[in-house]
Design a protein around this motif. Structure first.
Motif, PDB file in Angstrom:
ATOM      1  N   TRP A 293      -5.729  10.172  -7.290  1.00  0.00           N
ATOM      2  CA  TRP A 293      -6.047   9.465  -6.046  1.00  0.00           C
ATOM      3  C   TRP A 293      -7.451   9.836  -5.565  1.00  0.00           C
ATOM      4  O   TRP A 293      -8.246   8.964  -5.206  1.00  0.00           O
TER       5      TRP A 293
ATOM      6  N   TRP B 128       1.505   3.834  -8.893  1.00  0.00           N
ATOM      7  CA  TRP B 128       0.743   3.521  -7.678  1.00  0.00           C
ATOM      8  C   TRP B 128       0.844   2.032  -7.399  1.00  0.00           C
ATOM      9  O   TRP B 128       0.775   1.219  -8.325  1.00  0.00           O
TER      10      TRP B 128
ATOM     11  N   PRO C 144      -7.752   2.512  -5.484  1.00  0.00           N
ATOM     12  CA  PRO C 144      -8.401   2.174  -4.215  1.00  0.00           C
ATOM     13  C   PRO C 144      -7.516   1.456  -3.199  1.00  0.00           C
ATOM     14  O   PRO C 144      -7.813   1.486  -2.010  1.00  0.00           O
ATOM     15  N   SER C 145      -6.430   0.847  -3.637  1.00  0.00           N
ATOM     16  CA  SER C 145      -5.590   0.127  -2.677  1.00  0.00           C
ATOM     17  C   SER C 145      -4.491   1.000  -2.082  1.00  0.00           C
ATOM     18  O   SER C 145      -3.574   0.505  -1.449  1.00  0.00           O
ATOM     19  N   VAL C 146      -4.602   2.312  -2.257  1.00  0.00           N
ATOM     20  CA  VAL C 146      -3.602   3.258  -1.743  1.00  0.00           C
ATOM     21  C   VAL C 146      -4.141   3.966  -0.507  1.00  0.00           C
ATOM     22  O   VAL C 146      -5.229   4.541  -0.533  1.00  0.00           O
ATOM     23  N   HIS C 147      -3.368   3.905   0.580  1.00  0.00           N
ATOM     24  CA  HIS C 147      -3.632   4.727   1.766  1.00  0.00           C
ATOM     25  C   HIS C 147      -2.635   5.885   1.704  1.00  0.00           C
ATOM     26  O   HIS C 147      -1.476   5.749   2.080  1.00  0.00           O
TER      27      HIS C 147
ATOM     28  N   ALA D  74      -5.054  -1.548   2.296  1.00  0.00           N
ATOM     29  CA  ALA D  74      -4.421  -0.516   1.490  1.00  0.00           C
ATOM     30  C   ALA D  74      -2.932  -0.435   1.803  1.00  0.00           C
ATOM     31  O   ALA D  74      -2.496  -0.736   2.909  1.00  0.00           O
TER      32      ALA D  74
ATOM     33  N   GLU E 146      -0.541  -1.598  -6.292  1.00  0.00           N
ATOM     34  CA  GLU E 146      -1.783  -2.357  -6.184  1.00  0.00           C
ATOM     35  C   GLU E 146      -1.559  -3.426  -5.135  1.00  0.00           C
ATOM     36  O   GLU E 146      -0.634  -4.231  -5.258  1.00  0.00           O
TER      37      GLU E 146
END
Length: 153
Positions: free
Chosen positions: A75, A43, A81-84, A51, A45
């Motif tokens: 997820w 993932w 948390p920084s993933v859209h 994001a 960061e």
């Protein structure tokens, strides 16, 4: 143990392709657009606020679909948390129709994602190509257009 790691990502990528497992097609999908980057089975960061747009890639065999399901759970737990998360791209692992057990597993895995895209088997991708967009199935070109629409500011 079954969780994907997180790694800092350089700014400027329009989209990061995260392979849920080895051989998922992560680098092939990232090669569809020069502004996309392969996540290295991790993932991203974000360095700053905001994001990072991400798709998860998997193959449609049992191991791949299970890995995609586990990535969706990771997820959804808020661990990244920084993933859209835009969706899951499931790339067929063989020509022909998926057997019912795999179709059922795909439904379960896809249920954890906002969107599902399917890419059929591609002999050209299997044997290697310099241009995965030109040699790939039309669904790859459709995916490119859809994702560029979703990620264009």
């Amino acid at each position: 143990m079954d969780r994907l790691p997180s790694r800092p990502t350089a700014p400027g990528s329009r989209l990061v392709v995260v392979g849920a497992h080895g051989g998922a097609g992560e680098s092939t999908l990232a090669g569809l657009d020069p502004q996309w980057r392969a996540g290295g089975h991790a993932w991203p960061e974000a360095a700053g606020a905001g994001a990072v747009p991400v798709i998860v890639a998997c193959r449609t065999h049992a191991r791949g679909l299970t890995a995609a399901r586990l990535a969706a759970q990771q997820w959804a737990s808020g661990a990244v948390p920084s993933v859209h998360l835009l969706g899951l791209v499931a790339i067929d692992d063989a020509p022909g129709r998926l057997p019912k057990p795999l179709r059922d597993l795909l439904k379960v895995a896809a249920g954890g994602y906002p969107r599902l895209w399917r890419i059929p088997w591609s002999e050209a991708w299997r044997t290697g190509t310099d241009d995965p967009l030109a040699s790939g199935p039309r669904e790859a070109r459709q995916l490119l257009g859809t994702l560029n629409n979703l990620t264009t500011p």
